[in-house]
Scaffold this motif. Structure first.
Motif, PDB file in Angstrom:
ATOM      1  N   PRO A  12      -6.005   4.637  -5.925  1.00 57.23           N
ATOM      2  CA  PRO A  12      -4.571   4.340  -5.841  1.00 57.23           C
ATOM      3  C   PRO A  12      -4.004   4.723  -4.476  1.00 57.23           C
ATOM      4  CG  PRO A  12      -4.947   6.299  -7.171  1.00 57.23           C
ATOM      5  CD  PRO A  12      -6.300   5.751  -6.818  1.00 57.23           C
ATOM      6  N   VAL A  13      -3.095   3.891  -3.995  1.00 58.58           N
ATOM      7  CA  VAL A  13      -2.433   4.126  -2.710  1.00 58.58           C
ATOM      8  C   VAL A  13      -0.934   3.988  -2.938  1.00 58.58           C
ATOM      9  CG1 VAL A  13      -2.077   3.228  -0.377  1.00 58.58           C
ATOM     10  CG2 VAL A  13      -4.376   3.268  -1.351  1.00 58.58           C
ATOM     11  N   GLU A  14      -0.188   4.903  -2.348  1.00 60.70           N
ATOM     12  CA  GLU A  14       1.265   4.832  -2.368  1.00 60.70           C
ATOM     13  C   GLU A  14       1.734   5.148  -0.958  1.00 60.70           C
ATOM     14  OE1 GLU A  14       4.982   7.138  -4.464  1.00 60.70           O
ATOM     15  OE2 GLU A  14       3.103   6.933  -5.585  1.00 60.70           O
ATOM     16  N   VAL A  15       2.356   4.168  -0.310  1.00 60.20           N
ATOM     17  CA  VAL A  15       2.775   4.335   1.079  1.00 60.20           C
ATOM     18  C   VAL A  15       4.158   3.746   1.290  1.00 60.20           C
ATOM     19  CG1 VAL A  15       0.450   4.348   2.095  1.00 60.20           C
ATOM     20  CG2 VAL A  15       1.627   2.193   1.763  1.00 60.20           C
ATOM     21  N   THR A  16       4.814   4.225   2.318  1.00 58.29           N
ATOM     22  CA  THR A  16       6.077   3.666   2.751  1.00 58.29           C
ATOM     23  C   THR A  16       5.802   2.855   4.008  1.00 58.29           C
ATOM     24  OG1 THR A  16       7.257   5.557   1.851  1.00 58.29           O
ATOM     25  CG2 THR A  16       8.433   4.214   3.460  1.00 58.29           C
ATOM     26  N   VAL A  17       6.222   1.588   3.994  1.00 57.19           N
ATOM     27  CA  VAL A  17       5.925   0.684   5.106  1.00 57.19           C
ATOM     28  C   VAL A  17       7.173  -0.082   5.504  1.00 57.19           C
ATOM     29  CG1 VAL A  17       3.511   0.390   4.415  1.00 57.19           C
ATOM     30  CG2 VAL A  17       5.218  -1.216   3.587  1.00 57.19           C
ATOM     31  N   SER A  18       7.182  -0.556   6.730  1.00 53.37           N
ATOM     32  CA  SER A  18       8.252  -1.451   7.156  1.00 53.37           C
ATOM     33  C   SER A  18       7.965  -2.834   6.564  1.00 53.37           C
ATOM     34  CB  SER A  18       8.319  -1.529   8.681  1.00 53.37           C
ATOM     35  OG  SER A  18       7.204  -2.236   9.177  1.00 53.37           O
ATOM     36  N   ALA A  19       8.983  -3.617   6.422  1.00 55.29           N
ATOM     37  CA  ALA A  19       8.851  -4.940   5.811  1.00 55.29           C
ATOM     38  C   ALA A  19       7.960  -5.875   6.620  1.00 55.29           C
ATOM     39  CB  ALA A  19      10.225  -5.562   5.629  1.00 55.29           C
ATOM     40  N   ARG A  20       7.787  -5.603   7.907  1.00 56.87           N
ATOM     41  CA  ARG A  20       7.029  -6.502   8.788  1.00 56.87           C
ATOM     42  C   ARG A  20       5.597  -6.065   9.051  1.00 56.87           C
ATOM     43  NH1 ARG A  20      10.863  -8.299  13.600  1.00 56.87           N
ATOM     44  NH2 ARG A  20       8.795  -8.513  14.438  1.00 56.87           N
ATOM     45  N   LEU A  21       5.161  -4.946   8.485  1.00 60.85           N
ATOM     46  CA  LEU A  21       3.805  -4.453   8.722  1.00 60.85           C
ATOM     47  C   LEU A  21       2.788  -5.332   7.998  1.00 60.85           C
ATOM     48  CD1 LEU A  21       2.126  -2.073   9.958  1.00 60.85           C
ATOM     49  CD2 LEU A  21       2.236  -1.046   7.675  1.00 60.85           C
ATOM     50  N   SER A  22       1.751  -5.749   8.708  1.00 62.15           N
ATOM     51  CA  SER A  22       0.708  -6.566   8.069  1.00 62.15           C
ATOM     52  C   SER A  22      -0.215  -5.676   7.249  1.00 62.15           C
ATOM     53  CB  SER A  22      -0.110  -7.330   9.121  1.00 62.15           C
ATOM     54  OG  SER A  22      -0.996  -6.461   9.794  1.00 62.15           O
ATOM     55  N   LEU A  23      -0.854  -6.289   6.267  1.00 64.51           N
ATOM     56  CA  LEU A  23      -1.827  -5.557   5.459  1.00 64.51           C
ATOM     57  C   LEU A  23      -2.981  -5.073   6.335  1.00 64.51           C
ATOM     58  CD1 LEU A  23      -2.848  -4.558   2.719  1.00 64.51           C
ATOM     59  CD2 LEU A  23      -3.898  -6.824   2.397  1.00 64.51           C
ATOM     60  N   ALA A  24      -3.402  -5.879   7.290  1.00 63.18           N
ATOM     61  CA  ALA A  24      -4.502  -5.484   8.184  1.00 63.18           C
ATOM     62  C   ALA A  24      -4.144  -4.222   8.964  1.00 63.18           C
ATOM     63  CB  ALA A  24      -4.838  -6.615   9.146  1.00 63.18           C
ATOM     64  N   ASP A  25      -2.936  -4.177   9.506  1.00 65.56           N
ATOM     65  CA  ASP A  25      -2.526  -2.991  10.265  1.00 65.56           C
ATOM     66  C   ASP A  25      -2.414  -1.768   9.362  1.00 65.56           C
ATOM     67  OD1 ASP A  25      -2.476  -4.253  12.740  1.00 65.56           O
ATOM     68  OD2 ASP A  25      -0.370  -4.822  12.559  1.00 65.56           O
ATOM     69  N   LEU A  26      -1.921  -1.960   8.147  1.00 61.41           N
ATOM     70  CA  LEU A  26      -1.859  -0.843   7.203  1.00 61.41           C
ATOM     71  C   LEU A  26      -3.250  -0.317   6.887  1.00 61.41           C
ATOM     72  CD1 LEU A  26      -0.420   1.020   5.151  1.00 61.41           C
ATOM     73  CD2 LEU A  26      -0.655  -0.841   3.491  1.00 61.41           C
ATOM     74  N   LEU A  27      -4.168  -1.219   6.579  1.00 58.72           N
ATOM     75  CA  LEU A  27      -5.530  -0.803   6.233  1.00 58.72           C
ATOM     76  C   LEU A  27      -6.200  -0.067   7.388  1.00 58.72           C
ATOM     77  CD1 LEU A  27      -6.715  -4.018   4.373  1.00 58.72           C
ATOM     78  CD2 LEU A  27      -6.190  -1.794   3.335  1.00 58.72           C
ATOM     79  N   ARG A  28      -6.104  -0.612   8.573  1.00 58.60           N
ATOM     80  CA  ARG A  28      -6.782  -0.037   9.738  1.00 58.60           C
ATOM     81  C   ARG A  28      -6.102   1.236  10.246  1.00 58.60           C
ATOM     82  NH1 ARG A  28     -10.499  -2.344  12.483  1.00 58.60           N
ATOM     83  NH2 ARG A  28      -9.807  -1.431  14.426  1.00 58.60           N
ATOM     84  N   LEU A  61      -2.401 -12.035   7.925  1.00 59.91           N
ATOM     85  CA  LEU A  61      -1.302 -12.911   7.536  1.00 59.91           C
ATOM     86  C   LEU A  61      -0.515 -12.380   6.340  1.00 59.91           C
ATOM     87  CD1 LEU A  61      -2.931 -16.452   7.823  1.00 59.91           C
ATOM     88  CD2 LEU A  61      -1.504 -15.252   9.486  1.00 59.91           C
ATOM     89  N   MET A  62      -1.069 -11.412   5.643  1.00 57.36           N
ATOM     90  CA  MET A  62      -0.404 -10.860   4.460  1.00 57.36           C
ATOM     91  C   MET A  62       0.379  -9.622   4.850  1.00 57.36           C
ATOM     92  SD  MET A  62      -2.196  -9.799   0.899  1.00 57.36           S
ATOM     93  CE  MET A  62      -1.298  -8.947  -0.385  1.00 57.36           C
ATOM     94  N   LEU A  63       1.612  -9.554   4.382  1.00 53.90           N
ATOM     95  CA  LEU A  63       2.408  -8.358   4.633  1.00 53.90           C
ATOM     96  C   LEU A  63       1.986  -7.247   3.690  1.00 53.90           C
ATOM     97  CD1 LEU A  63       5.902 -10.030   5.033  1.00 53.90           C
ATOM     98  CD2 LEU A  63       4.404  -9.171   6.851  1.00 53.90           C
ATOM     99  N   ALA A  64       2.068  -6.022   4.161  1.00 52.87           N
ATOM    100  CA  ALA A  64       1.692  -4.876   3.337  1.00 52.87           C
ATOM    101  C   ALA A  64       2.532  -4.801   2.067  1.00 52.87           C
ATOM    102  CB  ALA A  64       1.818  -3.583   4.148  1.00 52.87           C
ATOM    103  N   VAL A  65       3.798  -5.171   2.158  1.00 58.65           N
ATOM    104  CA  VAL A  65       4.667  -5.123   0.968  1.00 58.65           C
ATOM    105  C   VAL A  65       4.211  -6.101  -0.110  1.00 58.65           C
ATOM    106  CG1 VAL A  65       6.707  -4.238   2.179  1.00 58.65           C
ATOM    107  CG2 VAL A  65       6.363  -6.717   1.965  1.00 58.65           C
ATOM    108  N   GLN A  66       3.469  -7.133   0.259  1.00 60.40           N
ATOM    109  CA  GLN A  66       2.951  -8.094  -0.708  1.00 60.40           C
ATOM    110  C   GLN A  66       1.788  -7.531  -1.519  1.00 60.40           C
ATOM    111  OE1 GLN A  66       2.487 -11.203   2.410  1.00 60.40           O
ATOM    112  NE2 GLN A  66       3.485 -12.540   0.906  1.00 60.40           N
TER     113      GLN A  66
END
Length: 158
Positions: A12-28, A61-66
């Motif tokens: 499980p992951v719980e994070v606070t992210v900006s609306a524009r952060l990509s999933l790739a950037d979050l993962l990396r 191409l996927m946003l982290a919020v998605q």
């Protein structure tokens, strides 16, 4: 800022992210899962592919919020339980991947393909992997490695 909850590689992951952060950037950058490579950052090369609820997706191409409520599997998660060791072994035996930059995307997309029911043929494998770019190989060895894996699985009793 948005609170997002999801699973990554079974954790499980719980994070606070900006609306524009990509999933790739979050993962990396935030989760340290650097197997998700960033190549073109336009969804063309496939190096950033991850599984989202079992389907391959371009993480750039996927946003982290998605990711809210989703199950994400990165290349690191493929070998967690040893389930994809046969695919990795076939890639090595066929010398399918050379520099390694595209490897995560090919492995993720091949894992999705191999997880689907029914037999595979060369045309189907080529079509399924056509969204991944490799500048080092001629693709033939990659396709053969996927077919080898499929054949090995079909000859193994359940």
């Amino acid at each position: 800022m948005n609170e997002v909850r999801f699973m990554v590689n079974g954790q499980p992951v719980e994070v606070t992210v900006s609306a524009r952060l990509s999933l790739a950037d979050l993962l990396r950058d935030r989760l340290g899962l650097t197997g998700t490579h960033l190549g073109c950052e336009h969804g063309v090369c496939g190096a950033c592919s991850v599984l989202v609820d079992g389907r391959s997706v371009r993480a750039c191409l996927m946003l982290a919020v998605q990711a809210e409520g989703r199950m994400i599997t990165t290349v690191e998660g493929l070998h967690r339980d040893g389930r994809w060791r046969d695919l990795q072994q076939a890639m090595a035996e066929r010398h399918a991947l050379q520099c390694g930059f595209c490897t995560p995307g090919f492995l993720v997309c091949a894992a999705e393909l191999l997880g689907q029911p029914g037999p595979l043929d060369e045309t189907g494998v080529r079509e399924a992997l056509s969204g991944n770019v490799c500048r080092c190989t001629g693709y033939a060895s990659i396709v053969q490695a996927v077919l080898d894996t499929a054949r090995g699985r079909s000859s193994t009793p359940p």
